[in-house]
Design an enzyme around this catalytic site. Structure first.
Site, PDB file in Angstrom:
ATOM      1  N   GLN A  31       0.823  -1.205   0.000  1.00 46.90           N
ATOM      2  CA  GLN A  31       0.000   0.000   0.000  1.00 46.90           C
ATOM      3  C   GLN A  31       0.861   1.259   0.000  1.00 46.90           C
ATOM      4  O   GLN A  31       2.051   1.205   0.272  1.00 46.90           O
ATOM      5  CB  GLN A  31      -0.910   0.007   1.240  1.00 46.90           C
ATOM      6  CG  GLN A  31      -0.173  -0.254   2.545  1.00 46.90           C
ATOM      7  CD  GLN A  31      -0.995  -1.010   3.570  1.00 46.90           C
ATOM      8  OE1 GLN A  31      -2.213  -1.038   3.499  1.00 46.90           O
ATOM      9  NE2 GLN A  31      -0.349  -1.617   4.545  1.00 46.90           N
ATOM     10  N   GLU A 105       1.094  -8.699  11.525  1.00 43.38           N
ATOM     11  CA  GLU A 105       0.867  -7.562  10.602  1.00 43.38           C
ATOM     12  C   GLU A 105       1.562  -7.904   9.281  1.00 43.38           C
ATOM     13  O   GLU A 105       2.712  -8.333   9.261  1.00 43.38           O
ATOM     14  CB  GLU A 105       1.434  -6.287  11.231  1.00 43.38           C
ATOM     15  CG  GLU A 105       1.697  -5.137  10.292  1.00 43.38           C
ATOM     16  CD  GLU A 105       0.453  -4.564   9.608  1.00 43.38           C
ATOM     17  OE1 GLU A 105      -0.493  -4.176  10.301  1.00 43.38           O
ATOM     18  OE2 GLU A 105       0.464  -4.516   8.341  1.00 43.38           O
ATOM     19  N   ASP A 155      -7.710  -5.817  13.698  1.00 41.44           N
ATOM     20  CA  ASP A 155      -7.582  -4.369  13.459  1.00 41.44           C
ATOM     21  C   ASP A 155      -7.110  -4.198  12.019  1.00 41.44           C
ATOM     22  O   ASP A 155      -5.940  -3.964  11.752  1.00 41.44           O
ATOM     23  CB  ASP A 155      -6.565  -3.785  14.438  1.00 41.44           C
ATOM     24  CG  ASP A 155      -6.440  -2.280  14.293  1.00 41.44           C
ATOM     25  OD1 ASP A 155      -7.275  -1.667  13.599  1.00 41.44           O
ATOM     26  OD2 ASP A 155      -5.503  -1.716  14.883  1.00 41.44           O
ATOM     27  N   THR A 157      -7.470  -2.950   7.804  1.00 42.35           N
ATOM     28  CA  THR A 157      -7.914  -1.915   6.885  1.00 42.35           C
ATOM     29  C   THR A 157      -9.283  -2.336   6.337  1.00 42.35           C
ATOM     30  O   THR A 157      -9.771  -3.428   6.615  1.00 42.35           O
ATOM     31  CB  THR A 157      -6.887  -1.790   5.741  1.00 42.35           C
ATOM     32  OG1 THR A 157      -6.347  -3.084   5.463  1.00 42.35           O
ATOM     33  CG2 THR A 157      -5.720  -0.914   6.114  1.00 42.35           C
ATOM     34  N   PRO A 162      -5.197  -7.114   0.582  1.00 44.17           N
ATOM     35  CA  PRO A 162      -4.925  -8.268   1.458  1.00 44.17           C
ATOM     36  C   PRO A 162      -5.904  -8.393   2.624  1.00 44.17           C
ATOM     37  O   PRO A 162      -5.917  -9.416   3.315  1.00 44.17           O
ATOM     38  CB  PRO A 162      -3.505  -7.989   1.974  1.00 44.17           C
ATOM     39  CG  PRO A 162      -3.312  -6.523   1.819  1.00 44.17           C
ATOM     40  CD  PRO A 162      -4.126  -6.106   0.633  1.00 44.17           C
TER      41      PRO A 162
END
Ligand code: SAM
Length: 282
Positions: A31, A105, A155, A157, A162
Site C-alpha cells: 500500500q 501484521e 484491526d 484496513t 490483502p
C-alpha cells in the site's frame, strides 16, 4: 499553498484535512503509506488515502477495540492481534494482565513508519516482553498456527487488497479453531451509515461460527461518517453481559480517555435506525 488530503467515505462524501506538513510518503509492497500533520488532529497515518489513526483521536478506536472484548472474557491471558501495525491496539491490550500478545501484521513498513513518526501511539508496546510480532499474512497465520488464544482482535484496513479475506467466514472459522472454549473474536466492522452491507456480512459470517454475535459502536472523528462499528463473535458468554462494576474494577489504573463503565454499557445500545438497517431486532 493549500494542500488537502481527501479520505473518501460513502459514495457521495469525504472527509478533507489541510496538510500542514507532508512528513512521509512511500510505497510498500502492499500500500501507499503517508504521514501528514494537520492542525486539528496532529500527525495522521494514512494508507492508500484512508486515514488509519491520528494523534488526536487514536485512543477512542484503540480503547474500544481492545477493552470491550477483553472485558467480555473472564480472564484473558493470550491475545492475538491481526493487523494493527500502528501498535495502538497492542498498547491498550497490554494494559491487561496478559501472558502473551501475538501480533500478525502483513506490512513491516507500517510498523516502521509509525515508530519513526508516531512513536507515542505504540508507546513501549513493541518492546514489551509479552509481545511477539510476526510479519505475515494474518489469514495464512490463522490457518497454520497451532497456538490457541483467549481473545482475537482484528484491526484491519477496509476489505480491499490483502484485508478482503479477513472478513470471510472461512477466516472466522479458522479463528474459532484457535480460540479456547470461552474465547471470542472482535473485529472492526466499518461504518453503520454507508457500510451496512459489510456489517451485515460480518454478522452473518460470525453467526455461522459463534453462538453470540454483538455489534457495538463508538464515535471516531477521523473515520468517515464518525460513527463506527465493531462486532464480537463469542463462543462463551454473551459479551454484553459485563457489569459496570466489573468494567470499573478491571480497568482501574488504565488511564482511559474514552471508555468508562457507562460508555461500555451504552456502546451496545444501537439507535433504532441502525438496528433496522442491520436487521437486528430491537
Ligand atoms: N484502525 C485502522 C482503520 O480501521 O482504519 C486500521 C489500522 S491498522 C494500521 C490496519 C493494518 O492491517 C494495516 O497496517 C495493514 O497492513 C494490515 N493488514 C491488512 N491486511 C492484512 C492481512 N491480511 N494480514 C495482516 N495484516 C493485514
Amino acid at each position: 499553498m493549500n494542500k488537502w488530503l481527501t479520505d473518501v467515505g460513502g459514495p457521495g462524501f469525504a472527509h478533507t484535512y489541510r496538510i500542514e506538513e507532508d512528513l512521509y510518503r512511500g510505497r510498500s509492497p502492499f500500500q501507499e503509506i503517508r504521514v501528514i500533520a494537520n492542525r486539528d488532529f496532529g500527525r495522521m497515518l494514512v494508507l492508500d488515502e484512508a486515514v488509519q489513526t491520528t494523534e488526536r483521536d487514536e485512543f477512542i478506536y484503540h480503547e474500544m477495540l481492545a477493552h470491550v472484548p477483553l472485558l467480555a472474557h473472564a480472564a484473558p491471558r493470550r491475545v492475538l492481534i491481526i493487523g494493527g501495525g500502528d501498535g495502538g491496539l497492542l498498547e491498550e491490550a497490554l494494559k491487561h494482565p496478559l501472558e502473551a500478545a501475538v501480533m500478525v501484521e502483513i506490512d513491516r513498513d507500517v510498523i516502521e513508519v509509525t515508530r519513526r513518526f508516531l512513536p507515542q501511539i505504540p508507546g513501549g508496546a513493541f518492546e514489551d516482553a509479552r509481545t511477539r510480532l510476526h510479519i505475515a499474512d494474518g489469514i495464512r497465520y490463522m490457518d497454520e498456527t497451532a497456538e490457541t488464544f483467549d481473545v482475537i482482535l482484528v484491526d484491519s484496513t477496509d476489505p480491499k487488497g490483502p484485508a478482503v479475506g479477513l472478513f470471510a467466514e472461512a477466516f472466522y472459522a479458522a479463528a474459532g479453531r484457535r480460540l479456547t472454549p470461552s474465547g471470542l473474536i472482535a473485529v472492526q466492522s466499518g461504518s453503520p451509515l454507508y457500510q451496512q452491507d459489510l456489517i451485515r456480512m460480518v454478522r452473518a459470517h460470525l453467526g455461522a461460527v459463534f453462538p453470540h454475535v454483538a455489534t457495538y459502536m463508538a464515535t471516531v472523528p477521523t473515520y468517515p461518517g464518525v460513527l463506527w462499528s465493531f462486532t464480537i463473535g463469542a463462543a462463551g458468554a454473551d459479551p454484553r453481559a459485563v457489569s459496570e462494576e466489573t468494567v470499573a474494577r478491571r480497568t482501574t489504573g488504565f488511564a482511559l480517555q474514552y471508555l468508562t463503565p457507562q460508555i461500555h454499557r451504552a456502546a451496545f445500545a444501537l439507535p433504532p435506525f441502525i438496528a433496522r438497517d442491520l436487521g437486528i431486532a430491537g
